[in-house]
Write a protein that holds these residues in place. Sequence first.
Motif, PDB file in Angstrom:
ATOM      1  N   ALA A   1       0.764  -1.228   0.007  1.00  0.00           N
ATOM      2  CA  ALA A   1      -0.064   0.067   0.047  1.00  0.00           C
ATOM      3  C   ALA A   1       0.720   1.120  -0.110  1.00  0.00           C
ATOM      4  CB  ALA A   1      -0.967  -0.104   1.210  1.00  0.00           C
ATOM      5  N   TYR A   2       1.978   1.273   0.760  1.00  0.00           N
ATOM      6  CA  TYR A   2       2.829   2.409   0.770  1.00  0.00           C
ATOM      7  C   TYR A   2       3.622   2.728  -0.571  1.00  0.00           C
ATOM      8  CZ  TYR A   2       6.676   5.082   1.806  1.00  0.00           C
ATOM      9  OH  TYR A   2       7.723   6.343   1.972  1.00  0.00           O
ATOM     10  N   LEU A   3       3.931   1.646  -1.129  1.00  0.00           N
ATOM     11  CA  LEU A   3       4.731   1.821  -2.372  1.00  0.00           C
ATOM     12  C   LEU A   3       3.898   2.217  -3.265  1.00  0.00           C
ATOM     13  CD1 LEU A   3       7.299  -1.139  -2.311  1.00  0.00           C
ATOM     14  CD2 LEU A   3       7.563   1.269  -2.073  1.00  0.00           C
ATOM     15  N   LEU A   4       2.534   1.777  -3.455  1.00  0.00           N
ATOM     16  CA  LEU A   4       1.417   2.240  -4.479  1.00  0.00           C
ATOM     17  C   LEU A   4       1.235   3.901  -4.440  1.00  0.00           C
ATOM     18  CD1 LEU A   4      -1.020  -0.702  -4.457  1.00  0.00           C
ATOM     19  CD2 LEU A   4       0.640  -0.362  -6.340  1.00  0.00           C
ATOM     20  N   SER A   5       1.136   4.218  -2.969  1.00  0.00           N
ATOM     21  CA  SER A   5       0.731   5.715  -2.607  1.00  0.00           C
ATOM     22  C   SER A   5       1.970   6.534  -2.943  1.00  0.00           C
ATOM     23  CB  SER A   5       0.775   5.475  -1.040  1.00  0.00           C
ATOM     24  OG  SER A   5       1.742   5.468  -0.372  1.00  0.00           O
ATOM     25  N   VAL A   6       3.287   6.218  -2.783  1.00  0.00           N
ATOM     26  CA  VAL A   6       4.181   7.027  -3.225  1.00  0.00           C
ATOM     27  C   VAL A   6       4.392   6.946  -4.819  1.00  0.00           C
ATOM     28  CG1 VAL A   6       5.701   6.889  -1.004  1.00  0.00           C
ATOM     29  CG2 VAL A   6       6.159   5.192  -2.961  1.00  0.00           C
ATOM     30  N   ASN A   7       3.927   6.065  -5.365  1.00  0.00           N
ATOM     31  CA  ASN A   7       3.560   6.130  -6.912  1.00  0.00           C
ATOM     32  C   ASN A   7       2.432   7.013  -7.460  1.00  0.00           C
ATOM     33  OD1 ASN A   7       5.991   4.608  -8.560  1.00  0.00           O
ATOM     34  ND2 ASN A   7       5.584   3.749  -6.433  1.00  0.00           N
ATOM     35  N   ASP A   8       1.615   7.626  -6.503  1.00  0.00           N
ATOM     36  CA  ASP A   8       0.367   8.175  -6.867  1.00  0.00           C
ATOM     37  C   ASP A   8      -0.417   7.274  -7.792  1.00  0.00           C
ATOM     38  OD1 ASP A   8       1.584  10.539  -5.784  1.00  0.00           O
ATOM     39  OD2 ASP A   8       2.350  10.910  -7.316  1.00  0.00           O
ATOM     40  N   ILE A   9      -0.488   5.987  -7.217  1.00  0.00           N
ATOM     41  CA  ILE A   9      -1.822   4.967  -7.925  1.00  0.00           C
ATOM     42  C   ILE A   9      -2.857   5.005  -7.014  1.00  0.00           C
ATOM     43  CG2 ILE A   9      -1.956   2.607  -8.444  1.00  0.00           C
ATOM     44  CD1 ILE A   9       0.861   2.316  -8.990  1.00  0.00           C
ATOM     45  N   LYS A  10      -4.099   5.355  -7.749  1.00  0.00           N
ATOM     46  CA  LYS A  10      -5.292   5.339  -6.963  1.00  0.00           C
ATOM     47  C   LYS A  10      -5.998   3.967  -7.161  1.00  0.00           C
ATOM     48  CE  LYS A  10      -6.206   9.933  -7.869  1.00  0.00           C
ATOM     49  NZ  LYS A  10      -7.146  11.268  -8.773  1.00  0.00           N
ATOM     50  N   ILE A  11      -6.857   3.484  -6.207  1.00  0.00           N
ATOM     51  CA  ILE A  11      -7.493   2.318  -6.410  1.00  0.00           C
ATOM     52  C   ILE A  11      -8.967   2.547  -6.394  1.00  0.00           C
ATOM     53  CG2 ILE A  11      -7.945   0.314  -5.193  1.00  0.00           C
ATOM     54  CD1 ILE A  11      -5.284   0.133  -4.033  1.00  0.00           C
ATOM     55  N   ASP A  12      -9.543   2.209  -7.441  1.00  0.00           N
ATOM     56  CA  ASP A  12     -11.015   2.543  -7.592  1.00  0.00           C
ATOM     57  C   ASP A  12     -11.447   3.783  -7.487  1.00  0.00           C
ATOM     58  OD1 ASP A  12     -13.625   1.567  -8.298  1.00  0.00           O
ATOM     59  OD2 ASP A  12     -14.397   1.184  -6.290  1.00  0.00           O
ATOM     60  N   GLY A  13     -10.581   4.760  -8.049  1.00  0.00           N
ATOM     61  CA  GLY A  13     -10.637   6.122  -8.003  1.00  0.00           C
ATOM     62  C   GLY A  13     -10.209   6.888  -6.767  1.00  0.00           C
ATOM     63  N   GLN A  14      -9.855   6.377  -5.711  1.00  0.00           N
ATOM     64  CA  GLN A  14      -9.682   6.740  -4.519  1.00  0.00           C
ATOM     65  C   GLN A  14      -7.968   6.731  -4.204  1.00  0.00           C
ATOM     66  OE1 GLN A  14     -11.272   4.540  -0.980  1.00  0.00           O
ATOM     67  NE2 GLN A  14     -10.223   5.848   0.423  1.00  0.00           N
ATOM     68  N   GLU A  15      -7.380   8.013  -3.684  1.00  0.00           N
ATOM     69  CA  GLU A  15      -6.168   8.299  -3.461  1.00  0.00           C
ATOM     70  C   GLU A  15      -5.728   7.631  -2.158  1.00  0.00           C
ATOM     71  OE1 GLU A  15      -5.368  12.417  -3.247  1.00  0.00           O
ATOM     72  OE2 GLU A  15      -5.648  12.708  -5.133  1.00  0.00           O
ATOM     73  N   LEU A  16      -4.633   7.038  -2.171  1.00  0.00           N
ATOM     74  CA  LEU A  16      -4.273   6.373  -0.919  1.00  0.00           C
ATOM     75  C   LEU A  16      -3.387   7.284   0.018  1.00  0.00           C
ATOM     76  CD1 LEU A  16      -4.593   4.084  -3.298  1.00  0.00           C
ATOM     77  CD2 LEU A  16      -2.687   2.889  -2.369  1.00  0.00           C
ATOM     78  N   ASP A  17      -4.409   7.679   1.037  1.00  0.00           N
ATOM     79  CA  ASP A  17      -3.704   8.512   2.158  1.00  0.00           C
ATOM     80  C   ASP A  17      -3.149   7.617   3.194  1.00  0.00           C
ATOM     81  OD1 ASP A  17      -6.131   7.618   3.333  1.00  0.00           O
ATOM     82  OD2 ASP A  17      -7.136   9.740   3.318  1.00  0.00           O
ATOM     83  N   ASP A  18      -2.603   8.317   4.336  1.00  0.00           N
ATOM     84  CA  ASP A  18      -1.989   7.342   5.445  1.00  0.00           C
ATOM     85  C   ASP A  18      -3.205   6.667   5.859  1.00  0.00           C
ATOM     86  OD1 ASP A  18       0.225   8.534   5.091  1.00  0.00           O
ATOM     87  OD2 ASP A  18       0.361   9.995   6.799  1.00  0.00           O
ATOM     88  N   GLU A  19      -4.317   6.960   6.170  1.00  0.00           N
ATOM     89  CA  GLU A  19      -5.359   5.969   6.719  1.00  0.00           C
ATOM     90  C   GLU A  19      -5.867   5.026   5.889  1.00  0.00           C
ATOM     91  OE1 GLU A  19      -5.316   9.466   6.947  1.00  0.00           O
ATOM     92  OE2 GLU A  19      -4.354   9.140   8.837  1.00  0.00           O
ATOM     93  N   TYR A  20      -5.579   4.928   4.497  1.00  0.00           N
ATOM     94  CA  TYR A  20      -5.863   3.957   3.607  1.00  0.00           C
ATOM     95  C   TYR A  20      -5.360   2.570   3.843  1.00  0.00           C
ATOM     96  CZ  TYR A  20      -7.433   1.607  -0.861  1.00  0.00           C
ATOM     97  OH  TYR A  20      -7.975   0.917  -1.942  1.00  0.00           O
ATOM     98  N   VAL A  21      -6.439   1.423   3.889  1.00  0.00           N
ATOM     99  CA  VAL A  21      -6.196   0.285   4.269  1.00  0.00           C
ATOM    100  C   VAL A  21      -6.195  -0.811   3.100  1.00  0.00           C
ATOM    101  CG1 VAL A  21      -6.493  -1.725   5.904  1.00  0.00           C
ATOM    102  CG2 VAL A  21      -6.752   0.425   6.685  1.00  0.00           C
ATOM    103  N   LEU A  22      -5.261  -1.310   2.862  1.00  0.00           N
ATOM    104  CA  LEU A  22      -5.375  -2.196   1.560  1.00  0.00           C
ATOM    105  C   LEU A  22      -5.608  -3.796   1.898  1.00  0.00           C
ATOM    106  CD1 LEU A  22      -4.624  -2.618  -1.529  1.00  0.00           C
ATOM    107  CD2 LEU A  22      -2.531  -3.002  -0.899  1.00  0.00           C
ATOM    108  N   ASN A  23      -6.414  -4.283   1.459  1.00  0.00           N
ATOM    109  CA  ASN A  23      -6.564  -5.755   1.712  1.00  0.00           C
ATOM    110  C   ASN A  23      -7.130  -6.460   0.093  1.00  0.00           C
ATOM    111  OD1 ASN A  23      -9.283  -5.155   0.646  1.00  0.00           O
ATOM    112  ND2 ASN A  23     -10.180  -4.866   2.804  1.00  0.00           N
ATOM    113  N   LYS A  24      -7.350  -7.898   0.360  1.00  0.00           N
ATOM    114  CA  LYS A  24      -7.646  -8.602  -0.792  1.00  0.00           C
ATOM    115  C   LYS A  24      -8.535  -7.983  -1.734  1.00  0.00           C
ATOM    116  CE  LYS A  24      -7.668 -13.133  -0.473  1.00  0.00           C
ATOM    117  NZ  LYS A  24      -8.173 -14.514  -0.286  1.00  0.00           N
ATOM    118  N   GLU A  25      -9.842  -7.672  -1.347  1.00  0.00           N
ATOM    119  CA  GLU A  25     -10.759  -7.204  -1.990  1.00  0.00           C
ATOM    120  C   GLU A  25     -10.551  -5.890  -2.881  1.00  0.00           C
ATOM    121  OE1 GLU A  25     -15.412  -5.464  -1.401  1.00  0.00           O
ATOM    122  OE2 GLU A  25     -14.132  -6.188   0.314  1.00  0.00           O
TER     123      GLU A  25
END
Length: 377
Positions: free
Chosen positions: A184-208
Motif C-alpha cells: 500500500a505504501y509503495l503504491l501511494s508514493v507512486n500516486d496510484i489510485k484504487i477505484d478512483g481513491q487516493e491512498l492517504d495514510d489511513e487507507y487500508v489495503l486488503n484482498k478485495e
Amino acid sequence: MFKLDHKLITISAILALSFSFANAQCTPGVYESKKGAVDGGVIYPRKDGAYTAYRINEQSTKGVNFGRVPTENEIKAWDKDIMPDGTGLPDGQGSVEEGDELYETNCASCHGEFGAGGKGYPTLSGGDIASLTNQRTAPGMDAPKRTIGTYWPKASTLIWYIRDAMPYAHPKSLTDNEIYAITAYLLSVNDIKIDGQELDDEYVLNKEKFLKIKMPNEKGFYPNIDGPNGVENVRKFFSNRAKNIGAGKRCMKDCKDPSADGKPAKIMSIGSEITDVVPPYSTVRDLPVEKDGGVKSKAEKLYDTNCALCHGTDKMGAPEVGNSEAWAEVTKKGIDKVVNNAIHGTGGMPAKGGNADLTDAQIKEIVEFMVNSSQKK
C-alpha cells in the motif's frame, strides 16, 4: 524446479539447495521467528549455531537419483504464487501509514527514502510513464524511467516479490498484514489510485481492494501472456515477426529505408551518435582510484564489499559499525566468540556473510576492523 503433484524435487533443485551445505548434517526443528510469516518460521539447525530454511539433501552424489519428498516447510514456502487474477492473494490488511514505518525499517537502506533509489538497488517510485517512449539514440533525452508506477503492469508482481524475496537480509519474514502494508505504501508514493481513491495514510489495503488495482502501464506489454491463452498469444505474436517486431529480412549493409511518399528509397545511416555518455566509454581496466587518498586498509575494503550492506545501518537487524553500545554488547563474550559467529553464521546472518570464498583469517580481519571502528572515542 519441482513437481508438487508427485511431491518430488528435481536433481537440479536439490543441487541448488544443497550446494553450500552438501556435507552438513541436520535434524528437523521448529523455530517461531514471527507468527504469520510465509514459511511459518520453520528452520533446520546445523552445526555451530547456523541454520537453514531447507532440509539438507543427504543423498549420495554418485550416479543419478530421482530426488526426495520435499518437507512440508519447503512446499509451504514455494507453492505460493500470486497471480494477476488474484489467485494466491493472502488474507490480511495493512495501511499506508503502517507500510511507511515498515518501509523505513526494512527497505529504505537499500531503495532510498520514499523509494527514490539507493546505491546499487532499483528505484521504486517517481518518473513519468511517458518516458518509456524515450529513445537512447536521441540527443538530450533521458533514459526510460522504469519504476513501479511507470513500468510495472501488474500489482501482483509487487506484493509477490515483497513476500517471497524481501527484506533482502531476511526474506519470507513478513506477515501477510505487513506485505499488504508495504505494498500500500509503495503504491501511494507512486500516486496510484484504487477505484478512483487516493491512498492517504489511513487507507487500508486488503484482498478485495487489491483486485481493483489498475496499474498505469497495464496495457504496455504485449502479447498478453496472462491466463489460459498466454502461450497461444505468444505463438501468434512471433509467427509474424515482420509485423509485430519489425524483424523481417535483416539488412547488414547498404540498408534502404522504404519510401512512404513514392520517392526512391534512401540508404539508411545512423542519424545521431551517443556522444555525451557520462562517464564516457573507456577500455581502460585500471582499478578505481582509492578514496581518502588511498588509505583504506585491506580489512576495510573487505568490509565495504561483503558486510557494509547489513552493518552500515541498524535497519537490517545487524549491529551498526560506529555504534559503540551495540558492539559493546556483541563483544561481551569476547572477540573470539564474535569471530566464530561471523565464520559459521548466527541468527539471520549466514556463514561468512554469505561469501564462502572469504578465508577465516579475512573474516577475523573484518571483525577486528568493525569492532575497532565502533569503539568510544
